[in-house]
Design a protein around this motif. Structure first.
Motif, mmCIF file in Angstrom:
data_model
loop_
_atom_site.group_PDB
_atom_site.id
_atom_site.type_symbol
_atom_site.label_atom_id
_atom_site.label_comp_id
_atom_site.label_asym_id
_atom_site.label_seq_id
_atom_site.Cartn_x
_atom_site.Cartn_y
_atom_site.Cartn_z
ATOM 1 N N HIS A 117 0.846 -1.189 0.000
ATOM 2 C CA HIS A 117 0.000 0.000 0.000
ATOM 3 C C HIS A 117 0.888 1.248 0.000
ATOM 4 O O HIS A 117 1.796 1.353 0.816
ATOM 5 C CB HIS A 117 -0.905 0.003 1.243
ATOM 6 N N TYR A 119 0.913 5.417 0.317
ATOM 7 C CA TYR A 119 0.165 6.606 0.703
ATOM 8 C C TYR A 119 0.872 7.832 0.146
ATOM 9 O O TYR A 119 2.074 8.005 0.347
ATOM 10 C CB TYR A 119 0.064 6.726 2.230
ATOM 11 N N LEU A 180 0.277 10.351 9.534
ATOM 12 C CA LEU A 180 -0.488 9.365 8.765
ATOM 13 C C LEU A 180 -1.198 8.372 9.693
ATOM 14 O O LEU A 180 -2.263 7.849 9.372
ATOM 15 C CB LEU A 180 0.467 8.633 7.807
ATOM 16 N N GLU A 181 -0.622 8.136 10.845
ATOM 17 C CA GLU A 181 -1.261 7.236 11.809
ATOM 18 C C GLU A 181 -2.393 7.919 12.569
ATOM 19 O O GLU A 181 -3.018 7.312 13.438
ATOM 20 C CB GLU A 181 -0.217 6.701 12.803
ATOM 21 N N GLY A 182 -2.620 9.196 12.262
ATOM 22 C CA GLY A 182 -3.744 9.895 12.883
ATOM 23 C C GLY A 182 -3.379 10.610 14.171
ATOM 24 O O GLY A 182 -4.209 10.761 15.057
ATOM 25 N N LYS A 184 -0.732 13.839 16.175
ATOM 26 C CA LYS A 184 0.022 15.064 15.933
ATOM 27 C C LYS A 184 1.305 14.660 15.208
ATOM 28 O O LYS A 184 1.873 13.609 15.497
ATOM 29 C CB LYS A 184 0.401 15.723 17.265
ATOM 30 N N ARG B 42 -9.340 2.042 3.739
ATOM 31 C CA ARG B 42 -8.040 2.442 3.181
ATOM 32 C C ARG B 42 -6.899 2.359 4.192
ATOM 33 O O ARG B 42 -5.742 2.586 3.845
ATOM 34 C CB ARG B 42 -8.079 3.877 2.628
ATOM 35 N N TYR B 43 -7.229 2.124 5.461
ATOM 36 C CA TYR B 43 -6.196 2.152 6.508
ATOM 37 C C TYR B 43 -6.302 0.919 7.398
ATOM 38 O O TYR B 43 -7.408 0.460 7.672
ATOM 39 C CB TYR B 43 -6.354 3.404 7.376
ATOM 40 N N PRO B 44 -5.159 0.429 7.884
ATOM 41 C CA PRO B 44 -5.194 -0.735 8.770
ATOM 42 C C PRO B 44 -5.690 -0.414 10.180
ATOM 43 O O PRO B 44 -6.014 -1.322 10.927
ATOM 44 C CB PRO B 44 -3.732 -1.211 8.802
ATOM 45 N N THR B 45 -5.703 0.870 10.567
ATOM 46 C CA THR B 45 -6.227 1.214 11.892
ATOM 47 C C THR B 45 -7.315 2.271 11.726
ATOM 48 O O THR B 45 -7.310 3.027 10.754
ATOM 49 C CB THR B 45 -5.136 1.829 12.803
ATOM 50 N N GLN B 47 -7.668 4.781 13.792
ATOM 51 C CA GLN B 47 -7.087 6.063 14.159
ATOM 52 C C GLN B 47 -6.522 6.804 12.943
ATOM 53 O O GLN B 47 -6.579 8.029 12.867
ATOM 54 C CB GLN B 47 -5.981 5.848 15.192
ATOM 55 N N ALA B 48 -5.989 6.039 11.967
ATOM 56 C CA ALA B 48 -5.377 6.668 10.799
ATOM 57 C C ALA B 48 -6.384 7.486 9.999
ATOM 58 O O ALA B 48 -6.010 8.319 9.181
ATOM 59 C CB ALA B 48 -4.715 5.619 9.912
ATOM 60 N N VAL B 50 -8.344 9.689 11.209
ATOM 61 C CA VAL B 50 -8.703 10.933 11.904
ATOM 62 C C VAL B 50 -8.620 12.149 10.977
ATOM 63 O O VAL B 50 -9.569 12.923 10.863
ATOM 64 C CB VAL B 50 -7.793 11.176 13.137
ATOM 65 N N LEU B 51 -7.478 12.331 10.294
ATOM 66 C CA LEU B 51 -7.337 13.534 9.469
ATOM 67 C C LEU B 51 -8.388 13.592 8.355
ATOM 68 O O LEU B 51 -9.083 14.589 8.228
ATOM 69 C CB LEU B 51 -5.904 13.669 8.924
ATOM 70 N N PRO B 52 -8.520 12.514 7.557
ATOM 71 C CA PRO B 52 -9.552 12.594 6.515
ATOM 72 C C PRO B 52 -10.974 12.742 7.055
ATOM 73 O O PRO B 52 -11.793 13.434 6.440
ATOM 74 C CB PRO B 52 -9.404 11.278 5.744
ATOM 75 N N TRP B 55 -11.458 16.294 7.908
ATOM 76 C CA TRP B 55 -11.645 17.071 6.668
ATOM 77 C C TRP B 55 -13.092 16.990 6.204
ATOM 78 O O TRP B 55 -13.698 17.999 5.845
ATOM 79 C CB TRP B 55 -10.728 16.539 5.558
ATOM 80 N N VAL B 86 -5.267 16.587 17.876
ATOM 81 C CA VAL B 86 -5.016 16.649 16.431
ATOM 82 C C VAL B 86 -5.528 17.977 15.864
ATOM 83 O O VAL B 86 -4.812 18.680 15.148
ATOM 84 C CB VAL B 86 -5.674 15.445 15.720
#
Ligand SMILES: Cc1cc2nc3c(=O)[nH]c(=O)nc-3n(C[C@H](O)[C@H](O)[C@H](O)COP(=O)(O)O)c2cc1C
Ligand code: SF4
Lengths: 432, 184
Positions: A117, A119, A180-182, A184, B42-45, B47-48, B50-52, B55, B86
């Motif tokens: 994958h 990113y 990327l891990e969400g 800060k 799209r993400y394995p966790t 938490q990942a 959060v940003l999208p 948005w 965040v």
């Protein structure tokens, strides 16, 4: 002069569409790559001498080689499209004008390293570049260039475009990974390096957009063809974003090793209004400044820049004419670093704010001559003492501005105001 | 030495204003619920995402209020404090309602070399507001930002997701007039 390898398709009408890219021969090189052994591809990239274009100039093939071969964990690629180094705007155009070349580069890199994958971490401020790469990824999926079992080779690769949200530090590779891990975007201590423990605890390659975009050309034409450009130790071409007081600011793809003089005075049409070049920051605001004379003597390759006491960095060249106040310019630059420090390390958090305040005070005419030595001593303590090099990136320019333009700093102390602009900056006062 | 302290900035110079309440709970539209479900694949966790997810939330609800933060936290099984962390770390998540047109003028080195200070003065005067403020009619907000990777069109600004520049004192005035003409 200009050598257009990565920018060769820029002039095609609708160069960003899949149709235009295919018409120009796109999405053929990855098929050639698929016929090669992954190890062979890594070797071609090693032989080409390609070095990271994000700032550090680390050899790309070697970085790929650090990723463990035997692992049951998935491997990730992070394409660094955060482009936040002041003065740099090359990835913006690569994403806007030729997004499919980036995707083809990702496919080849993915095959070579065994990525499952990828990113693309793109800065949140980008509008058009984001829409272009997002749409290009969609087109590539529809055409079967991405997704499951690409080209019947049994290799599957996903690509996700991930938007940042405004933070310079997310351009630093481990800050990017945290973000990327969400979380800060606060950088991690190294080691472990991302190649071993990166995003989601898995082996991860982080590469700049321009680096990945060079990969298809290298695979298509071979390492030797790439080495025909540039110097022995800095082969190939590099994009330079030139801004400031030149007549024709913009992106220029040049052979590494080109005299800086040629770029500034010929390609960019020289300094505006026929003025003298007072200073030049050749590689983005984080590298030491050169005087105009030093800049006219330097060649634009990694080694020559280091020899001249600076760095090639990201290729974000900022040119300043004879009317520029260097104290003011440094104050503007330091405002940025104080704002962008992520706050984890005391020398950086305290240091960036402190040196900003001192230089603001000097700019306003209220500084003392003792401030200069204090600045140098703080800078000394900020270098090599922190988790990432943002701290150094603030200290290095400061140290170089003072060393090379000390009389200007002293003149501010003597005059009690800015002797060059006549008044001190109303703007800087307002952001204090 | 005690100079230059702006009470709204924290020690690193970041905007330290608190989050505010919108006064009502929020919930994604059906379409965004679908987009959110796709996002998670799209993400394995979780938490990942959060940003999208933030948005998407900001697009739908306009800004990141306490309710938005709590909603996003609930969707992603995270403590609200994490999501708040965040939101406050990144500059593009708004913790206050913004004008319809958000002008963000670059005040980094290349734009400043090309006259960005004058452009800022023109904007302040023309809009009658300062940095971090919104015109009373709610139409235009003004902020300064760091380098936007567009130094070839310095001095420049971002307006919502568009880049505009290079500005002269005249052209920046016309730019504001055009925004006013576009209106609500
Ligand atoms: C403070 C800081 C900011 C950085 N910003 C960027 C950036 O915006 N884009 C980028 O590609 N690399 C950036 N880098 C460099 C990355 O850490 C990393 O070296 C690079 O992405 C690796 O890719 P490359 O080997 O292809 O250059 C930054 C580094 C630091 C310390
Ligand atoms: S050096 Fe500065 S930006 Fe880097 S991790 Fe430390 S505090 Fe954060």
């Amino acid at each position: 002069m200009e050598v257009k390898l990565l920018t060769q398709r820029y002039d095609n009408p609708e160069s960003w569409t899949l149709a235009a890219y295919e018409k120009a021969g796109g999405y053929q090189v990855f098929k050639k790559a698929f016929a090669m052994d992954p190890e062979q591809i890594i070797n071609v990239v090693k032989e080409s001498g390609l070095r990271g274009r994000g700032g550090a100039g680390f050899p790309t093939g070697m970085k790929w080689g650090f990723v463990p071969k035997e692992t049951d964990k998935p491997k990730y690629l992070c394409v660094n499209a955060d482009e936040s180094e002041p003065g740099t705007f090359k990835d913006r155009d690569l994403l806007t004008k030729d997004p499919h070349a980036l995707i083809e580069g990702i496919i080849i890199t993915g095959w070579a390293v065994g990525i499952s994958h990828a990113y693309i971490y793109i800065r949140g401020e980008f509008g058009v570049p984001y829409y272009r790469i997002r749409d290009a990824v969609k087109e590539a999926y529809e055409k079967g260039y991405l997704g499951r079992d690409i080209n019947g080779k049994g290799y599957s690769l996903d690509v996700t475009v991930h938007r940042g949200a405004g933070a310079y530090i997310c351009g630093e590779e481990t800050g990017l990974i945290e973000s990327l891990e969400g979380k800060k975007g606060q950088p991690r201590l190294k080691p472990p390096f991302p190649a071993v423990v990166g995003v989601f605890g898995c082996p991860t390659v982080v590469n700049n957009v321009e680096t990945i975009q060079a990969v298809p050309w290298i695979l298509e034409h071979g390492a030797e063809a790439y080495r025909k450009y540039g110097t022995e130790k800095s082969p190939g071409t590099k994009l330079f974003s030139v801004s400031g007081h030149v007549n024709r600011p913009g992106n220029y793809e040049i052979e590494l090793g080109l005299p800086c003089k040629t770029l500034v005075h010929d390609l960019c049409g020289g300094i505006r209004d026929g003025k003298r070049q007072k200073a030049n920051i050749v590689g983005g605001s984080s590298v030491p400044v050169l005087t105009g004379e030093e800049a006219d003597a330097v060649h634009l390759d990694y080694e020559s820049c280091v020899e001249a006491g600076t760095m090639l960095g990201s290729g974000g060249m900022i040119v300043m004419d004879e009317d520029t106040c260097m104290v003011w310019a440094l104050a503007v630059i330091l405002k940025f670093y104080a704002h962008e420090s992520c706050g984890q390390c005391s020398p950086c958090r305290e240091g960036t704010a402190w040196i900003r305040n001192l230089v603001f005070r000097l700019e306003s005419g209220h500084g003392t001559s003792a401030d200069l030595d204090k600045l140098l001593s703080i800078c000394d303590n900020m270098m090599g003492t922190t988790i990432c090099v943002l701290s150094d990136a603030a200290a290095m320019p400061t140290e170089s501005f003072i060393r090379k333009f000390r009389t200007e700093f002293e003149a501010h102390v003597g005059a009690g105001r800015c002797p060059i602009r006549g008044k001190s900056s109303h703007f800087l006062e307002s952001v204090h | 030495m005690q100079p230059y302290q702006n009470p709204n900035l924290d020690i690193a110079g970041r905007d330290a204003c608190p989050v505010e309440s919108m006064g009502h709970a929020v919930r994604f539209s059906d379409e965004n619920q679908k987009r959110f479900a796709e996002l998670l694949t799209r993400y394995p966790t979780k938490q990942a995402a959060v940003l999208p997810t933030l948005w998407m939330a900001q697009e739908e609800f306009g800004w990141c209020s306490t309710e938005v933060i709590e909603y996003v936290a609930e969707l992603l099984d995270l403590p609200p404090s994490h999501v708040y962390g965040v939101v406050s770390f990144y500059t593009m998540y708004y913790r206050r309602p913004m004008g319809k047109y958000h002008i963000q003028l670059c005040t980094n080195i290349s734009c400043m070399l090309m006259g960005g200070e004058t452009i800022l003065e023109c904007l302040r005067e023309k809009l009658g507001i300062g940095l971090g403020e919104t015109t009373p009619d709610g139409l235009i907000s003004l902020d300064e930002v760091e380098c936007l990777a567009a130094c070839d069109i310095a001095p420049m600004c971002q307006m919502n997701d568009e880049y505009h520049g290079p500005f002269t004192p005249e052209s920046v005035g016309q730019f504001v007039d055009q925004l006013r003409a576009r209106g609500k």
